[in-house]
Scaffold this motif. Structure first.
Motif, PDB file in Angstrom:
ATOM      1  N   THR A 148       0.849  -1.185   0.000  1.00 34.04           N
ATOM      2  CA  THR A 148       0.000   0.000   0.000  1.00 34.04           C
ATOM      3  C   THR A 148       0.888   1.239   0.000  1.00 34.04           C
ATOM      4  N   PRO A 149       0.371   2.386  -0.441  1.00 38.85           N
ATOM      5  CA  PRO A 149       1.206   3.591  -0.500  1.00 38.85           C
ATOM      6  C   PRO A 149       1.867   3.958   0.823  1.00 38.85           C
ATOM      7  N   LEU A 150       1.129   3.853   1.922  1.00 39.74           N
ATOM      8  CA  LEU A 150       1.712   4.204   3.223  1.00 39.74           C
ATOM      9  C   LEU A 150       2.826   3.227   3.619  1.00 39.74           C
ATOM     10  N   THR A 151       2.613   1.950   3.355  1.00 42.06           N
ATOM     11  CA  THR A 151       3.632   0.958   3.695  1.00 42.06           C
ATOM     12  C   THR A 151       4.863   1.119   2.811  1.00 42.06           C
ATOM     13  N   THR A 152       4.652   1.504   1.572  1.00 41.77           N
ATOM     14  CA  THR A 152       5.789   1.799   0.683  1.00 41.77           C
ATOM     15  C   THR A 152       6.597   2.957   1.233  1.00 41.77           C
ATOM     16  N   ARG A 153       5.901   4.017   1.697  1.00 39.00           N
ATOM     17  CA  ARG A 153       6.609   5.159   2.282  1.00 39.00           C
ATOM     18  C   ARG A 153       7.349   4.748   3.563  1.00 39.00           C
ATOM     19  N   LEU A 154       6.748   3.851   4.320  1.00 35.91           N
ATOM     20  CA  LEU A 154       7.429   3.357   5.529  1.00 35.91           C
ATOM     21  C   LEU A 154       8.734   2.652   5.143  1.00 35.91           C
ATOM     22  N   LEU A 155       8.670   1.800   4.143  1.00 37.51           N
ATOM     23  CA  LEU A 155       9.872   1.099   3.689  1.00 37.51           C
ATOM     24  C   LEU A 155      10.925   2.097   3.211  1.00 37.51           C
ATOM     25  N   VAL A 156      10.503   3.071   2.428  1.00 40.86           N
ATOM     26  CA  VAL A 156      11.432   4.085   1.918  1.00 40.86           C
ATOM     27  C   VAL A 156      12.084   4.841   3.073  1.00 40.86           C
ATOM     28  N   ARG A 157      11.272   5.193   4.084  1.00 40.09           N
ATOM     29  CA  ARG A 157      11.809   5.959   5.226  1.00 40.09           C
ATOM     30  C   ARG A 157      12.865   5.155   5.973  1.00 40.09           C
ATOM     31  N   LEU A 158      12.622   3.860   6.128  1.00 38.22           N
ATOM     32  CA  LEU A 158      13.578   3.021   6.840  1.00 38.22           C
ATOM     33  C   LEU A 158      14.859   2.829   6.021  1.00 38.22           C
ATOM     34  N   VAL A 159      14.721   2.715   4.696  1.00 41.28           N
ATOM     35  CA  VAL A 159      15.913   2.612   3.846  1.00 41.28           C
ATOM     36  C   VAL A 159      16.720   3.898   3.925  1.00 41.28           C
ATOM     37  N   ALA A 160      16.028   5.044   3.872  1.00 42.21           N
ATOM     38  CA  ALA A 160      16.712   6.341   3.916  1.00 42.21           C
ATOM     39  C   ALA A 160      17.443   6.559   5.228  1.00 42.21           C
ATOM     40  N   ALA A 161      17.033   5.862   6.297  1.00 46.05           N
ATOM     41  CA  ALA A 161      17.722   5.985   7.588  1.00 46.05           C
ATOM     42  C   ALA A 161      19.116   5.381   7.536  1.00 46.05           C
ATOM     43  N   ASP A 162      19.386   4.576   6.498  1.00 44.06           N
ATOM     44  CA  ASP A 162      20.732   4.049   6.243  1.00 44.06           C
ATOM     45  C   ASP A 162      21.270   3.276   7.449  1.00 44.06           C
ATOM     46  N   GLY A 163      20.397   2.398   8.020  1.00 38.07           N
ATOM     47  CA  GLY A 163      20.820   1.537   9.116  1.00 38.07           C
ATOM     48  C   GLY A 163      20.546   2.072  10.499  1.00 38.07           C
ATOM     49  N   GLU A 164      20.078   3.314  10.588  1.00 42.86           N
ATOM     50  CA  GLU A 164      19.755   3.899  11.891  1.00 42.86           C
ATOM     51  C   GLU A 164      18.314   3.540  12.280  1.00 42.86           C
ATOM     52  N   ALA A 165      18.062   3.471  13.587  1.00 41.24           N
ATOM     53  CA  ALA A 165      16.708   3.230  14.081  1.00 41.24           C
ATOM     54  C   ALA A 165      15.890   4.518  13.977  1.00 41.24           C
ATOM     55  N   VAL A 166      14.605   4.384  13.614  1.00 41.43           N
ATOM     56  CA  VAL A 166      13.726   5.553  13.460  1.00 41.43           C
ATOM     57  C   VAL A 166      12.594   5.441  14.479  1.00 41.43           C
ATOM     58  N   ILE A 182      19.649  10.526  -0.810  1.00 38.02           N
ATOM     59  CA  ILE A 182      19.576  10.729  -2.259  1.00 38.02           C
ATOM     60  C   ILE A 182      20.818  11.461  -2.752  1.00 38.02           C
ATOM     61  N   ARG A 183      21.242  12.485  -2.026  1.00 37.87           N
ATOM     62  CA  ARG A 183      22.419  13.263  -2.435  1.00 37.87           C
ATOM     63  C   ARG A 183      23.665  12.381  -2.478  1.00 37.87           C
ATOM     64  N   ARG A 184      23.819  11.511  -1.493  1.00 42.06           N
ATOM     65  CA  ARG A 184      24.991  10.630  -1.482  1.00 42.06           C
ATOM     66  C   ARG A 184      25.000   9.698  -2.696  1.00 42.06           C
ATOM     67  N   LEU A 185      23.853   9.119  -3.015  1.00 43.53           N
ATOM     68  CA  LEU A 185      23.800   8.180  -4.129  1.00 43.53           C
ATOM     69  C   LEU A 185      23.981   8.882  -5.473  1.00 43.53           C
ATOM     70  N   ILE A 186      23.404  10.072  -5.605  1.00 42.64           N
ATOM     71  CA  ILE A 186      23.563  10.813  -6.864  1.00 42.64           C
ATOM     72  C   ILE A 186      25.019  11.230  -7.056  1.00 42.64           C
ATOM     73  N   THR A 187      25.661  11.661  -5.972  1.00 40.19           N
ATOM     74  CA  THR A 187      27.084  12.029  -6.052  1.00 40.19           C
ATOM     75  C   THR A 187      27.931  10.824  -6.429  1.00 40.19           C
ATOM     76  N   LEU A 188      27.611   9.669  -5.847  1.00 39.53           N
ATOM     77  CA  LEU A 188      28.364   8.454  -6.150  1.00 39.53           C
ATOM     78  C   LEU A 188      28.125   8.014  -7.594  1.00 39.53           C
ATOM     79  N   GLN A 189      26.893   8.142  -8.034  1.00 39.52           N
ATOM     80  CA  GLN A 189      26.585   7.803  -9.425  1.00 39.52           C
ATOM     81  C   GLN A 189      27.358   8.702 -10.387  1.00 39.52           C
ATOM     82  N   ASP A 190      27.419   9.974 -10.055  1.00 41.28           N
ATOM     83  CA  ASP A 190      28.146  10.913 -10.906  1.00 41.28           C
ATOM     84  C   ASP A 190      29.637  10.565 -10.940  1.00 41.28           C
ATOM     85  N   SER A 191      30.201  10.224  -9.799  1.00 37.70           N
ATOM     86  CA  SER A 191      31.606   9.815  -9.759  1.00 37.70           C
ATOM     87  C   SER A 191      31.832   8.557 -10.583  1.00 37.70           C
TER      88      SER A 191
END
Length: 458
Positions: free
Chosen positions: A24-42, A165-174
């Motif tokens: 569902t859209p909300l659960t997708t956003r939850l997954l995205v938020r947890l991925v964006a935490a990059d291993g940190e607890a939210v 997002i900024r980290r991944l875009i910078t890495l992609q550019d490199s």
């Protein structure tokens, strides 16, 4: 164990055991938020702000908010662990954090290496940036193939996702810039060019990107040199190129040569009566035999001994030149300094000493030529002039159509002979180029590629 793949290098995708899972859209956003935490607890309160877009709630409403988060977490865990083998507990952990207001529930995403494409991308790029050029080019291309669009596209512009997002875009550019450098270092500007174009497109104000792009385009133009056209013949399991180039046939020193003759195989250029000194036959004696016409004649006679003659003209009927006639299409492989000159008869020399040829004569001679090349060509490149455009002009075809006829006959021969030649070069004299329309050749290759595509589809 259950196999999980979380893809965030583009629109978010969750796969479990190779099967896409719809959230569902909300659960997708939850997954995205947890991925964006990059291993940190939210913490739950942070999830309510970022996923639901709600401000901190009064304490008496906090329980209801926590229950809503737990419902979405439960949905995500069920999606991650349909077999209930413990995968969900491993990947999505529940923790308690101590805060001023008391303990607070938090959630941490801890996938194994390779389960999230952004982690795999980061690792591969990091290794490639320290590798030598060939390894770097391979690994960087592998990493960039994972990118399907802007990372975490669903939450682009939201504050919590910005650092990730900024980290991944910078890495992609490199990765892209290093891929350009590696492929250039390996002598493959053709492979570096599309990557450089993508960088320049994404960074229109970057002078370095513009300079790199201009440099690659200049290198490609210089590499083509005299090339006018290059296409690969679509053949399974092997590479055969057809090249049209501007220049002199006798400058192709690494290739076998094709020289057109009349059916009498005349070589005499005295006073330009029988054979013109400016013709390819006339130049052959000077360029490859040091003006020793008799040496060429001996090699031709040796090759013609096995060919039945059509007949012999009388001295009264044909006062100049040779009188023995051979079938149109007769080809003699003349050895010269480790390569071959394929002398092929594609015209008839009349008793009036005028050479005449036609479409069918040229096609016959070409078909016989390729058969001889397959046997005697030593699998070297083969250079052929624009046969039929000189003194024995095939009047029903213009130069572009003559080139297309040579190409068409060659493609058919490649399908019959698996080891004909790695490259056919059709050499056009600079003075003939302005009057040569090469679109029939391009059209022929378009047709061939379409035929090959239909064959693969079947």
């Amino acid at each position: 164990m259950t196999r999980i793949r979380i893809r965030v290098l583009g629109p978010v995708q969750l796969e479990v055991d190779g099967v896409p899972v719809r959230l569902t859209p909300l659960t997708t956003r939850l997954l995205v938020r947890l991925v964006a935490a990059d291993g940190e607890a939210v913490p739950v309160r942070q999830l309510r702000r970022d996923v639901w877009g709600l401000a901190d709630e009064p304490r008496h409403l906090a329980l209801r908010g926590r229950n809503e988060v737990q419902k979405r977490v439960l949905e995500l865990r069920r999606a991650l662990d349909p077999r209930q083998d413990g995968t969900a507990a491993r990947v999505l952990r529940t923790e308690q954090q101590v805060t001023v207001g008391g303990p607070e529930t938090a959630y941490r995403l801890v996938p194994d290496p390779g389960e999230v494409d952004s982690e795999r991308f980061t690792a591969v790029v990091g290794e490639a940036l320290l590798a030598p050029p060939a390894t770097a080019a391979h690994r960087l291309a592998e990493a960039l193939s994972m990118v399907r669009g802007r990372p975490l596209a669903e939450v682009n512009g939201e504050e919590f996702a910005a650092p990730f997002i900024r980290r991944l875009i910078t890495l992609q550019d490199s990765a892209r810039r290093e891929l350009v450098r590696s492929r250039t270092h390996l002598g493959r500007p053709d492979l570096a060019l599309p990557v450089a174009e993508s960088i320049a497109r994404d960074h229109p104000d970057d002078p370095d990107a513009a300079r790199t792009l201009d440099s690659l385009r200049a290198a490609l133009r210089a590499r083509h040199g005299a090339e006018l056209l290059r296409h690969a013949v679509p053949l399974p399991g092997r590479r055969v190129d057809v090249v049209l180039l501007r220049g002199d046939l006798f400058e192709q020193t690494d290739a076998n040569l094709v020289v057109g003759f009349t059916d009498t195989f005349d070589t005499a250029t005295d006073q330009d009566v029988v054979i013109s000194r400016g013709s390819v036959q006339g130049q052959l004696v000077e360029h490859l035999f040091g003006g020793r016409r008799r040496l060429l004649d001996e090699k031709l006679r040796a090759g013609l001994r096995a060919v039945p003659a059509l007949g012999t003209e009388s001295a009264q009927a044909k006062r100049r030149g040779r009188r023995v006639r051979y079938p149109v299409g007769t080809t003699v492989a003349v050895p010269v300094d480790g390569r071959r000159v394929f002398a092929t008869a594609y015209s008839r020399l009349g008793n009036d000493l005028v050479a005449r040829s036609g479409h069918e004569d040229l096609r016959t001679s070409l078909d016989n030529l390729w058969a001889s090349v397959a046997v005697h060509g030593l699998y070297k490149p083969l250079a052929v002039p624009l046969m039929g455009s000189g003194l024995a002009r095939v009047t029903e075809l213009d130069r572009g159509q003559l080139a297309a006829l040579i190409v068409d006959s060659f493609i058919d021969a490649c399908r019959r002979n698996p080891a004909l030649t790695p490259e056919l070069r059709i050499v056009i004299r600079p003075e003939d180029l302005a009057g040569t329309d090469l679109s029939p050749v391009e059209k022929r290759f378009q047709d061939v590629e379409s035929e090959a595509g239909r064959g693969r589809a079947r």
